[in-house]
Design a protein around this motif. Structure first.
Motif, PDB file in Angstrom:
ATOM      1  N   ASP A  30     120.470  87.317  13.945  1.00  0.00           N
ATOM      2  CA  ASP A  30     119.455  88.336  13.665  1.00  0.00           C
ATOM      3  C   ASP A  30     120.099  89.717  13.609  1.00  0.00           C
ATOM      4  OD1 ASP A  30     117.432  86.467  13.567  1.00  0.00           O
ATOM      5  OD2 ASP A  30     116.830  86.771  15.654  1.00  0.00           O
ATOM      6  N   GLU A  31     121.167  89.897  14.386  1.00  0.00           N
ATOM      7  CA  GLU A  31     121.858  91.184  14.466  1.00  0.00           C
ATOM      8  C   GLU A  31     122.722  91.477  13.246  1.00  0.00           C
ATOM      9  OE1 GLU A  31     120.725  89.744  18.430  1.00  0.00           O
ATOM     10  OE2 GLU A  31     121.770  88.804  16.767  1.00  0.00           O
ATOM     11  N   GLY A  32     123.074  90.448  12.473  1.00  0.00           N
ATOM     12  CA  GLY A  32     123.909  90.634  11.288  1.00  0.00           C
ATOM     13  C   GLY A  32     124.790  89.421  11.026  1.00  0.00           C
ATOM     14  N   ILE A  33     125.762  89.592  10.159  1.00  0.00           N
ATOM     15  CA  ILE A  33     126.634  88.503   9.707  1.00  0.00           C
ATOM     16  C   ILE A  33     128.067  88.745  10.140  1.00  0.00           C
ATOM     17  CG2 ILE A  33     127.612  87.397   7.645  1.00  0.00           C
ATOM     18  CD1 ILE A  33     124.951  87.948   6.258  1.00  0.00           C
ATOM     19  N   VAL A  34     128.724  87.644  10.526  1.00  0.00           N
ATOM     20  CA  VAL A  34     130.152  87.681  10.835  1.00  0.00           C
ATOM     21  C   VAL A  34     130.817  86.610   9.976  1.00  0.00           C
ATOM     22  CG1 VAL A  34     131.932  87.465  12.598  1.00  0.00           C
ATOM     23  CG2 VAL A  34     129.692  88.396  13.225  1.00  0.00           C
ATOM     24  N   HIS A  35     131.826  87.009   9.216  1.00  0.00           N
ATOM     25  CA  HIS A  35     132.589  86.065   8.400  1.00  0.00           C
ATOM     26  C   HIS A  35     133.929  85.832   9.075  1.00  0.00           C
ATOM     27  CE1 HIS A  35     134.228  84.054   4.867  1.00  0.00           C
ATOM     28  NE2 HIS A  35     135.310  84.783   5.047  1.00  0.00           N
ATOM     29  N   LEU A  36     134.320  84.573   9.152  1.00  0.00           N
ATOM     30  CA  LEU A  36     135.597  84.171   9.743  1.00  0.00           C
ATOM     31  C   LEU A  36     136.418  83.477   8.661  1.00  0.00           C
ATOM     32  CD1 LEU A  36     137.416  83.435  12.264  1.00  0.00           C
ATOM     33  CD2 LEU A  36     136.080  81.336  12.375  1.00  0.00           C
ATOM     34  N   ASP A  37     137.642  83.933   8.469  1.00  0.00           N
ATOM     35  CA  ASP A  37     138.550  83.312   7.503  1.00  0.00           C
ATOM     36  C   ASP A  37     139.848  82.978   8.219  1.00  0.00           C
ATOM     37  OD1 ASP A  37     140.269  82.518   5.508  1.00  0.00           O
ATOM     38  OD2 ASP A  37     139.857  84.222   4.187  1.00  0.00           O
ATOM     39  N   ASP A  38     140.012  81.705   8.564  1.00  0.00           N
ATOM     40  CA  ASP A  38     141.208  81.241   9.273  1.00  0.00           C
ATOM     41  C   ASP A  38     142.198  80.578   8.314  1.00  0.00           C
ATOM     42  OD1 ASP A  38     142.705  80.911  11.677  1.00  0.00           O
ATOM     43  OD2 ASP A  38     142.050  78.824  11.822  1.00  0.00           O
TER      44      ASP A  38
END
Length: 98
Positions: A30-38
């Motif tokens: 709800d607070e926003g988006i986090v993208h993870l690229d490993d």
């Protein structure tokens, strides 16, 4: 929990387990988006939606419970507290971070 705190926790997981996931994911709160690229080194963690084979939707509270061990990831998924959109088999590889 703020988006900045969530992002920090995901960054710590990524730093600790760098290269073990070998994939991309979007976490939607709800607070926003986090993208993870490993797939790159160092692992990229940013607050924007980017191309990924799956997205995980959950509340910040449930994310915190998963990190603290108070909520099992599979139980969260089975009870609808964590939802996966897209490639579920790719999402299973994410357990390498937890």
């Amino acid at each position: 929990m703020t988006l900045e705190e969530i992002t920090g926790k995901i960054q710590k997981l990524a730093d600790k387990h760098s290269g073990q996931f070998q994939g991309k994911a979007n976490f939607i709160f709800d607070e926003g988006i986090v993208h993870l690229d490993d797939t790159v080194s160092p692992t990229v963690v940013v607050n924007e939606e980017r191309d990924a084979p799956f997205s995980i939707k959950m509340s910040a509270d449930n994310f915190n419970k998963i990190l603290s061990g108070d909520l099992n990831v599979m139980m969260a998924f089975m009870t609808g507290k964590l939802k996966i959109e897209g490639d579920k088999s790719a999402a299973m590889k994410l357990t390498a971070l937890f």
